[in-house]
Design a protein around this motif. Structure first.
Motif, PDB file in Angstrom:
ATOM      1  N   LYS A  41      26.349  17.810 -26.525  1.00  0.00           N
ATOM      2  CA  LYS A  41      26.529  16.975 -27.729  1.00  0.00           C
ATOM      3  C   LYS A  41      27.465  15.805 -27.435  1.00  0.00           C
ATOM      4  O   LYS A  41      27.206  14.673 -27.852  1.00  0.00           O
ATOM      5  N   ILE A  42      28.552  16.084 -26.741  1.00  0.00           N
ATOM      6  CA  ILE A  42      29.514  15.024 -26.428  1.00  0.00           C
ATOM      7  C   ILE A  42      28.865  13.984 -25.518  1.00  0.00           C
ATOM      8  O   ILE A  42      29.040  12.774 -25.713  1.00  0.00           O
ATOM      9  N   LYS A  43      28.057  14.422 -24.546  1.00  0.00           N
ATOM     10  CA  LYS A  43      27.361  13.494 -23.657  1.00  0.00           C
ATOM     11  C   LYS A  43      26.396  12.621 -24.460  1.00  0.00           C
ATOM     12  O   LYS A  43      26.338  11.405 -24.272  1.00  0.00           O
ATOM     13  N   ASP A  44      25.643  13.235 -25.360  1.00  0.00           N
ATOM     14  CA  ASP A  44      24.713  12.468 -26.198  1.00  0.00           C
ATOM     15  C   ASP A  44      25.461  11.461 -27.060  1.00  0.00           C
ATOM     16  O   ASP A  44      25.028  10.312 -27.200  1.00  0.00           O
ATOM     17  N   LEU A  45      26.561  11.883 -27.620  1.00  0.00           N
ATOM     18  CA  LEU A  45      27.372  10.996 -28.452  1.00  0.00           C
ATOM     19  C   LEU A  45      27.908   9.828 -27.626  1.00  0.00           C
ATOM     20  O   LEU A  45      27.850   8.678 -28.062  1.00  0.00           O
TER      21      LEU A  45
END
Length: 104
Positions: A41-45
């Motif tokens: 999720k953090i990578k996508d964000l």
């Protein structure tokens, strides 16, 4: 648009993006997920944020280029007017010199 409106819009957009990133980051950290899900999720964000920042930077460059071109055209126009005025002044001065010589 005036410069003030462009700067205000840019600042507002950047502030919105920063607030959204902080809010989403906080939501991700507080949500019960596994470490792998959290990292994904953090990578996508982060990828989304980078894309939006690039888009914003491109828009800002386009506005700067347009402003530069408008300014350049204005300077050239004013330069032409000033040059014409100087030439007219020189001609008037020469006529007055000739007039003064003729009177003497």
């Amino acid at each position: 648009m005036s410069k003030d409106n462009d700067i205000g819009t840019g600042t507002m957009l950047l502030s919105f993006l920063a607030g959204a990133a902080v809010g989403i980051g906080a939501a991700l950290l507080l949500a019960p997920k596994t470490g792998e899900e959290m990292r994904g999720k953090i990578k996508d964000l982060a990828d989304d944020a980078v894309d939006k920042i690039k888009e914003y930077a491109n828009e800002a460059q386009d506005k700067i280029r347009a402003s530069y071109e408008d300014g350049k055209e204005l300077v050239l126009e004013k330069k032409g007017i000033i040059t014409s005025a100087i030439e007219a002044g020189k001609e008037a001065m020469e006529r007055e010199k000739e007039k003064q010589k003729a009177e003497l």
